[in-house]
Write a protein that holds these residues in place. Structure first.
Motif, mmCIF file in Angstrom:
data_model
loop_
_atom_site.group_PDB
_atom_site.id
_atom_site.type_symbol
_atom_site.label_atom_id
_atom_site.label_comp_id
_atom_site.label_asym_id
_atom_site.label_seq_id
_atom_site.Cartn_x
_atom_site.Cartn_y
_atom_site.Cartn_z
ATOM 1 N N GLY A 102 42.775 9.468 30.603
ATOM 2 C CA GLY A 102 43.126 8.302 31.378
ATOM 3 C C GLY A 102 44.435 7.753 30.830
ATOM 4 N N ILE A 103 44.954 8.270 30.007
ATOM 5 C CA ILE A 103 46.159 7.618 29.075
ATOM 6 C C ILE A 103 47.468 8.029 29.400
ATOM 7 C CG2 ILE A 103 47.190 7.535 26.677
ATOM 8 C CD1 ILE A 103 44.520 8.298 25.593
ATOM 9 N N ALA A 104 48.074 7.235 29.534
ATOM 10 C CA ALA A 104 49.659 7.292 30.197
ATOM 11 C C ALA A 104 50.533 7.812 28.928
ATOM 12 C CB ALA A 104 50.206 6.302 30.674
ATOM 13 N N PHE A 105 51.291 8.957 29.081
ATOM 14 C CA PHE A 105 52.140 9.391 28.169
ATOM 15 C C PHE A 105 53.246 10.157 28.634
ATOM 16 C CE2 PHE A 105 53.172 12.718 25.238
ATOM 17 C CZ PHE A 105 53.499 11.913 23.946
ATOM 18 N N PRO A 135 49.117 3.473 41.087
ATOM 19 C CA PRO A 135 48.329 2.484 41.312
ATOM 20 C C PRO A 135 46.989 2.776 42.054
ATOM 21 C CG PRO A 135 50.663 2.041 42.190
ATOM 22 C CD PRO A 135 50.448 3.483 41.644
ATOM 23 N N VAL A 136 45.952 2.171 41.812
ATOM 24 C CA VAL A 136 44.394 2.345 42.110
ATOM 25 C C VAL A 136 44.218 0.846 42.704
ATOM 26 C CG1 VAL A 136 42.079 3.024 41.674
ATOM 27 C CG2 VAL A 136 44.166 4.462 40.767
ATOM 28 N N GLY A 137 43.379 0.691 43.770
ATOM 29 C CA GLY A 137 42.571 -0.292 43.969
ATOM 30 C C GLY A 137 43.427 -1.583 44.791
ATOM 31 N N GLN A 138 42.498 -2.607 45.296
ATOM 32 C CA GLN A 138 43.568 -3.705 45.804
ATOM 33 C C GLN A 138 43.054 -4.946 45.280
ATOM 34 O OE1 GLN A 138 43.594 -3.268 50.142
ATOM 35 N NE2 GLN A 138 45.114 -1.862 49.950
ATOM 36 N N THR A 356 45.601 0.147 25.451
ATOM 37 C CA THR A 356 46.601 1.203 25.780
ATOM 38 C C THR A 356 47.193 1.280 27.305
ATOM 39 O OG1 THR A 356 46.857 3.633 25.410
ATOM 40 C CG2 THR A 356 44.965 2.766 26.436
ATOM 41 N N ARG A 357 48.268 2.084 27.433
ATOM 42 C CA ARG A 357 48.645 2.272 28.767
ATOM 43 C C ARG A 357 47.804 3.415 29.457
ATOM 44 N NH1 ARG A 357 51.715 -2.096 30.477
ATOM 45 N NH2 ARG A 357 52.649 -3.168 28.646
ATOM 46 N N PRO A 358 47.716 3.320 30.815
ATOM 47 C CA PRO A 358 47.890 2.194 31.827
ATOM 48 C C PRO A 358 46.793 0.996 31.542
ATOM 49 C CG PRO A 358 46.469 3.610 32.894
ATOM 50 C CD PRO A 358 47.105 4.171 31.554
ATOM 51 N N HIS A 359 47.249 -0.480 31.688
ATOM 52 C CA HIS A 359 46.359 -1.244 31.833
ATOM 53 C C HIS A 359 45.545 -1.202 33.034
ATOM 54 C CE1 HIS A 359 49.256 -4.092 29.365
ATOM 55 N NE2 HIS A 359 48.512 -3.142 28.666
ATOM 56 N N GLN A 360 44.052 -1.568 32.852
ATOM 57 C CA GLN A 360 43.286 -1.023 34.171
ATOM 58 C C GLN A 360 41.849 -1.796 33.853
ATOM 59 O OE1 GLN A 360 43.147 3.180 33.913
ATOM 60 N NE2 GLN A 360 40.940 3.012 32.996
ATOM 61 N N ALA A 374 27.836 7.765 31.664
ATOM 62 C CA ALA A 374 27.479 9.062 32.843
ATOM 63 C C ALA A 374 28.940 8.967 33.524
ATOM 64 C CB ALA A 374 26.232 8.542 33.742
ATOM 65 N N SER A 375 29.672 7.756 33.918
ATOM 66 C CA SER A 375 30.765 8.205 34.769
ATOM 67 C C SER A 375 31.687 6.784 34.690
ATOM 68 C CB SER A 375 30.529 8.335 36.216
ATOM 69 O OG SER A 375 29.883 7.358 36.898
ATOM 70 N N THR A 376 33.067 6.905 35.128
ATOM 71 C CA THR A 376 33.641 5.811 35.023
ATOM 72 C C THR A 376 34.394 5.833 36.287
ATOM 73 O OG1 THR A 376 35.620 6.813 33.862
ATOM 74 C CG2 THR A 376 34.018 5.479 32.530
ATOM 75 N N GLU A 377 34.789 4.432 37.127
ATOM 76 C CA GLU A 377 35.695 4.524 38.021
ATOM 77 C C GLU A 377 36.655 3.492 37.854
ATOM 78 O OE1 GLU A 377 35.003 3.209 42.898
ATOM 79 O OE2 GLU A 377 33.416 3.331 41.616
ATOM 80 N N VAL A 378 37.897 4.006 38.002
ATOM 81 C CA VAL A 378 39.270 2.900 37.872
ATOM 82 C C VAL A 378 39.173 2.085 39.138
ATOM 83 C CG1 VAL A 378 41.623 2.620 37.816
ATOM 84 C CG2 VAL A 378 40.373 4.385 36.660
ATOM 85 N N LEU A 379 38.795 0.705 39.150
ATOM 86 C CA LEU A 379 38.896 -0.149 40.232
ATOM 87 C C LEU A 379 40.191 -0.942 40.536
ATOM 88 C CD1 LEU A 379 35.610 -1.996 39.347
ATOM 89 C CD2 LEU A 379 35.954 -0.034 40.835
ATOM 90 N N LEU A 380 41.023 -1.029 39.534
ATOM 91 C CA LEU A 380 42.194 -1.626 39.823
ATOM 92 C C LEU A 380 43.361 -1.131 38.617
ATOM 93 C CD1 LEU A 380 43.709 -3.655 41.443
ATOM 94 C CD2 LEU A 380 43.271 -5.380 39.874
ATOM 95 N N ARG A 381 44.563 -0.765 38.917
ATOM 96 C CA ARG A 381 45.512 -0.252 38.200
ATOM 97 C C ARG A 381 46.770 -0.364 38.727
ATOM 98 N NH1 ARG A 381 44.401 5.546 36.402
ATOM 99 N NH2 ARG A 381 45.222 6.250 38.617
ATOM 100 N N GLY A 382 47.951 -0.572 38.197
ATOM 101 C CA GLY A 382 49.073 -0.763 38.864
ATOM 102 C C GLY A 382 49.452 -1.872 39.672
ATOM 103 N N HIS A 383 48.598 -2.664 39.466
ATOM 104 C CA HIS A 383 48.894 -4.207 40.525
ATOM 105 C C HIS A 383 50.156 -4.630 39.885
ATOM 106 C CE1 HIS A 383 48.793 -8.242 42.077
ATOM 107 N NE2 HIS A 383 48.010 -7.679 43.100
#
Length: 436
Positions: A102-105, A135-138, A356-360, A374-383
């Motif tokens: 999940g790293i930006a490069f 962007p992910v989430g609101q 690290t980028r992206p902030h989330q 077990a798992s991860t879920e991005v809730l907010l990114r790119g606001h």
């Protein structure tokens, strides 16, 4: 690659948490920890690159990655080594691991090498890396705090009254935002109550207390002759009166914590210790002390254990029974650079990653025994409030199926003691997120 040496590039790629770990956290009785070993390997890899021994550099970086899984700086180092060695397979593997983490490069430096080897594979991984920043989430902007010179770090909600509390590092105060006047903060507590810089906040619904972690740091505006310190503060939720200040020997910076049923668990970001306070009438005690801790941040309770974010290492699990400490086995998403950490009522851990980028903001689900992700879920990114170069999301507070987040703390604008914010400072934004 231009005229910049590879040694310089690798040093620049190293985040501050790896270069300048607190001295107290760097060595144990044996003189070595995962942190110091990884630093040594990174330095030796840098020297190997300078000697054009790319295979040795690759092996050293892989060994460092075993100690610091999915560490962005190490993965970037592997990509650079592959480029210098003109090894497209190693380059693909480094980029693909970054994509999975999940790293930006920006893969542009490796593009010619990798396209020549396999255009389709390069385009696939480049697309995955780009998607990591999408962007992910609101989230809804619920407050904009236009307070010049303020460095807002923490937020807490009183769910019964819908009042928001925010903490100021440079103002040495806790601000109260009423539901009918979110953009008109008033002082709830300040340095007259003994506060230094204020970091984490929490509202305890059971005891009706506002908790605050406070310490003197470089950015703290101390008065002439005033001495620093660190403590956990408890304020009456209604009146704002100081109930008690809790201090403990050898603490350096009590900043982040979590509260459940009157018990407080707090981390020390500048010393390898985690504290517990089991009632408002008790005393701070050491829950765990471990030389492997490097830079402790947010704290959360889940699966009957305490989880503490380490900016340089990932997540630590502290067993509340025998107080044993272990590093949580990560999933695919990188756990490096996590600042805020809190639990939800359904046992998920909310993490704010800004190292690290992206902030989330992401949710972390643990396995059945709580020792692995077990798992991860991005809730907010790119606001828009989270994406500024000189701002970063910091702390989060969940309640009632929602979470409140400081979206753009201005830490990069406050580099040292005695210096004001560099350049124009935008208002601090508080976001509200609906949790799934």
């Amino acid at each position: 690659m231009g005229e910049m040496s590879m040694n310089t590039i690798l040093r620049l790629a190293l985040p501050l948490a790896l270069l300048a770990a607190p001295a107290a956290a760097q060595t144990g009785a044996s003189g070595t920890t995962p942190q110091t070993l990884a630093q040594q390997m990174f330095a030796e890899a840098s020297a190997a690159i300078g000697n054009a021994d790319y295979e040795a550099a690759r092996r050293l970086l892989e060994a460092a990655l075993d100690l610091k899984p999915a560490h962005p700086a190490v993965l970037r180092g592997l990509a650079i080594v592959a480029l210098r060695a003109e090894n497209p397979e190693d380059g693909f593997q480094a980029l693909e691991r970054m994509a999975r983490a999940g790293i930006a490069f920006d893969p542009e430096p490796l593009e010619d090498l990798l396209r020549t080897a396999n255009t389709a594979r390069f385009e696939a991984v480049a697309g995955q890396l780009a998607a990591n920043s999408a962007p992910v989430g609101q989230a809804e902007v619920v407050a904009e705090i236009d307070r010049p010179g303020a460095l807002i770090e923490g937020v807490a909600i009183d769910i019964e009254t819908d009042r928001l509390f925010v903490s100021s590092v440079t103002g040495r105060e806790i601000l109260l935002l009423e539901p009918f006047a979110r953009d008109e903060p008033r002082v709830f507590a300040d340095q007259e109550d003994g506060l230094w810089s204020v970091f984490g906040l929490a509202v305890d619904d059971r005891t009706r207390v506002v908790w605050a972690g406070s310490a003197a740091i470089e950015q703290t505006p101390l008065e002439d002759g005033e001495t620093g310190g660190t403590a956990l503060f408890a304020f009456d939720l209604v009146t704002g009166d100081l109930y008690r200040r809790y201090q403990i020997d050898d603490a350096v910076q009590i900043a982040d914590f979590t509260v459940r049923d009157g018990t407080v668990y707090a981390s020390d970001s500048q010393a390898p210790r985690v504290y517990v306070l089991d009632s408002v009438s008790g005393e701070l005690e050491v829950l765990a002390e471990d030389p492997r801790f490097v830079s402790l941040q947010g704290v959360a309770l889940a699966r009957g254990a305490l989880y503490v974010a380490d900016y340089a290492m990932g997540l630590w699990r502290i067993d509340l029974g025998d107080r044993s400490v272990s590093l949580v086995r990560g999933g695919t998403e990188s756990l490096i650079g996590i600042d805020g950490l809190r639990q939800t009522r359904d046992g998920r851990i909310l993490a704010v990653r800004n190292g690290t980028r992206p902030h989330q903001v992401m949710a972390i689900d643990l396995d059945a025994d709580g020792h692995a992700v077990a798992s991860t879920e991005v809730l907010l990114r790119g606001h828009p409030a989270m994406t500024g170069e000189l701002a970063e999301p910091t702390l989060i507070d969940p309640a009632d199926g929602r979470a409140w987040l400081v979206a753009n703390a201005a830490w990069p604008r406050f580099p040292a003691e005695g210096e004001g914010p560099g350049g124009e400072q935008p208002a601090t934004v508080i976001l509200e997120i609906d949790l799934p």
